[in-house]
Write an enzyme that holds these catalytic residues in place. Structure first.
Site, PDB file in Angstrom:
ATOM      1  N   HIS A 267       0.881  -1.168   0.000  1.00 14.67           N
ATOM      2  CA  HIS A 267       0.000   0.000   0.000  1.00 14.67           C
ATOM      3  C   HIS A 267       0.923   1.223   0.000  1.00 14.67           C
ATOM      4  O   HIS A 267       2.001   1.179   0.597  1.00 14.67           O
ATOM      5  CB  HIS A 267      -0.836   0.128   1.280  1.00 14.67           C
ATOM      6  CG  HIS A 267      -1.743  -1.007   1.599  1.00 14.67           C
ATOM      7  ND1 HIS A 267      -1.320  -2.135   2.249  1.00 14.67           N
ATOM      8  CD2 HIS A 267      -3.078  -1.148   1.424  1.00 14.67           C
ATOM      9  CE1 HIS A 267      -2.364  -2.940   2.445  1.00 14.67           C
ATOM     10  NE2 HIS A 267      -3.438  -2.371   1.959  1.00 14.67           N
TER      11      HIS A 267
ATOM     12  N   ASP B 251       2.319   2.046   3.390  1.00 19.05           N
ATOM     13  CA  ASP B 251       3.299   1.136   4.015  1.00 19.05           C
ATOM     14  C   ASP B 251       4.717   1.574   3.723  1.00 19.05           C
ATOM     15  O   ASP B 251       5.635   1.277   4.483  1.00 19.05           O
ATOM     16  CB  ASP B 251       3.207  -0.293   3.428  1.00 19.05           C
ATOM     17  CG  ASP B 251       1.809  -0.825   3.393  1.00 19.05           C
ATOM     18  OD1 ASP B 251       1.046  -0.505   4.299  1.00 19.05           O
ATOM     19  OD2 ASP B 251       1.502  -1.576   2.434  1.00 19.05           O
TER      20      ASP B 251
HETATM   21  C1  XUL Z   1      -7.433  -6.351   4.880  1.00 27.71           C
HETATM   22  C2  XUL Z   1      -6.728  -6.845   3.695  1.00 27.71           C
HETATM   23  C3  XUL Z   1      -5.915  -5.831   2.976  1.00 27.71           C
HETATM   24  C4  XUL Z   1      -5.898  -6.011   1.497  1.00 27.71           C
HETATM   25  C5  XUL Z   1      -5.178  -4.903   0.764  1.00 27.71           C
HETATM   26  O1  XUL Z   1      -8.158  -7.303   5.562  1.00 27.71           O
HETATM   27  O2  XUL Z   1      -6.768  -8.004   3.378  1.00 27.71           O
HETATM   28  O3  XUL Z   1      -4.630  -5.846   3.495  1.00 27.71           O
HETATM   29  O4  XUL Z   1      -5.342  -7.222   1.122  1.00 27.71           O
HETATM   30  O5  XUL Z   1      -5.642  -3.648   1.111  1.00 27.71           O
END
Ligand code: XUL
Ligand code: CO
Length: 434
Positions: A100, A103
């Site tokens: 993300h 992150d």
């Molecule tokens: C949350 C989840 C996220 C997604 C990406 O439960 O799985 O980390 O994979 O945003």
């Protein structure tokens, strides 16, 4: 070289009998399974957020981990974090990772400041990727942690937040494209609601559909060749999330005419939260041609929380890969470990061992799935169970109507005879392979 993984050597395949805690027993990247290298089937990815951004907090207590890149609010430490992350990819021989935006870069003072940090770190990643095999499986935007997204991103009642979300996703798609990412993921953690007392559900769904159409338009505009994926989850953090499960997402994509453009990133823990097995979710997506990628992390079966644990159950994993193999494999997708350590697992060695174990479990599952496919027992059982439909009469019935079917039944020509579903025999069959 950082000091974080300093005493940990690259992990090698040493076979099922080794006592070495940091060796692969089953994951042998070059071993050929059903005509394809194991690495190319499984396409493992490290989740940057859990392994490097999460600090070991839970709802009752804050940080337990102390990493050289803490606190994570400065660019120089974001680079130390990246140095450690790429060292781990090397140690594990990881072909992929996922991020993300939040992150990998510290939040700036405003949108433009955050973007500067983000672009700098993307270039830092690209520099590291020049001499490595690790690629980007997918990028995504974190539009759920910062308070601006407390009422949703594209479904926010405030159009300014919709705009901020669109601008954010644009930058994340640009970065994913620049890095040669193979997919782009949207998980709508706060695309849902807490109470209908303050929520216009119809409008919010329309906004979410429009937003996703803009994502698809932008993909084509910039020439991004990867796959757009949405990730179902029924709840947590929102009480009700619009992307509840695979079937709900498929209905949503069809409603907004996006079924040919968007596939699903399915997560084992989310399947469990939705009251499904993981293979159910995979099979539903595959049946619609919408199987995209997987997050292979389980939940605790007793607590009912999204605990994001590394996989450790071979039979579950085997049935999942069985359906993936039957669907023709993961395509541009992969096996992402959206999994975090338990907060008492403080050491660098814990982080490596968690991934080694998870990769081994998946390799065992894949091999078991391949053996079941080669043996053909489940396929034969299915063919036998539905054999009645191979007859001309049965096929003609599907093209007839109620009156002609009624005539055959009332005349006594058709008189159903129940047959065993053989569930226990089939479960015993699967247990021979896992
Ligand atoms: C949350 C989840 C996220 C997604 C990406 O439960 O799985 O980390 O994979 O945003
Ligand atoms: Co996930």
């Amino acid at each position: 070289m950082t000091q974080f993984f300093a005493d940990i050597a690259p992990i090698t395949y040493q076979g099922p009998d080794t006592a070495n805690a940091l060796a692969f027993r089953h994951y042998n990247p070059n071993e050929v399974v059903l005509g394809k290298r194991m690495e190319d089937h499984l396409r493992f990815a490290v989740a940057y957020w859990h392994s490097f951004a999460w600090e070991g907090g839970d709802p009752f207590g804050a940080q337990t981990f102390e990493r050289p890149w803490h606190p994570q609010d400065q660019m120089d430490r974001a680079k130390i974090k990246a140095d450690a992350a790429f060292e781990m990819f090397d140690i594990l021989g990881q072909p992929y990772f996922c991020w993300h935006d939040a992150d990998i870069r510290p939040e700036g003072a405003d949108f433009a400041g955050s973007l500067r940090n983000f672009e700098e770190i993307i270039d830092y990643f690209l520099g590291k990727m020049e001499s490595r095999k690790t690629r980007l499986l997918w990028g995504t935007a974190n539009m759920f942690s910062h308070r601006r997204w407390m009422s949703g991103a594209s479904t926010n009642p405030d159009p300014d937040v919709f705009a901020y979300s669109a601008a954010t996703v644009k930058t994340c798609m640009d970065a994913t494209h620049k890095m040669g990412g193979e997919n782009y993921v949207l998980w709508g953690g706060r695309e849902g609601y807490e109470t209908l007392l303050n929520t216009d559900l119809t409008r919010e769904l329309d906004h979410m559909g429009r937003f996703l159409s803009m994502v698809v338009d932008y993909k084509h505009k910039i020439g991004f060749k990867g796959t757009i994926l949405v990730e179902p989850k029924p709840q947590e953090p929102s009480k009700h999330q619009y992307d509840f499960d695979a079937a709900t997402c498929i209905g949503f994509l069809r409603k907004y005419g996006l079924e040919g453009e968007v596939k699903l990133n399915l997560e084992q823990g989310h399947a469990i939260l939705a009251g499904h097995s993981f293979e159910h979710e995979v099979a539903v997506a595959a049946a619609e041609g919408m199987l995209g990628s997987i997050d292979m992390n389980r939940n605790d079966y007793q607590s009912g929380w999204d605990t994001d644990q590394f996989p450790n159950n071979v039979p579950e994993v085997a049935l999942t890969y069985y359906h993936i193999l039957r669907a023709g494999g993961l395509g541009t997708g992969g096996t992402n470990f959206d999994a975090k350590l338990r907060r008492q697992s403080l050491d660098a060695k814990d982080l490596i061992a968690a991934h080694v174990g998870a990769m081994d479990i998946c390799a065992r599952g894949l091999k078991a799935a391949a053996a079941m496919i080669e043996d053909g027992g489940l396929d034969a059982a299915l063919r036998d169970r539905y054999a009645g439909w191979d007859s001309n009469d049965a096929q003609e019935m599907l093209n007839s109507d109620f009156d002609s079917i009624f005539a055959n039944v009332v005349s006594g020509k058709i008189n159903p005879q129940p047959r065993s579903g053989r569930q226990e025999i089939l479960e015993n069959y699967v247990n021979r392979f896992v």
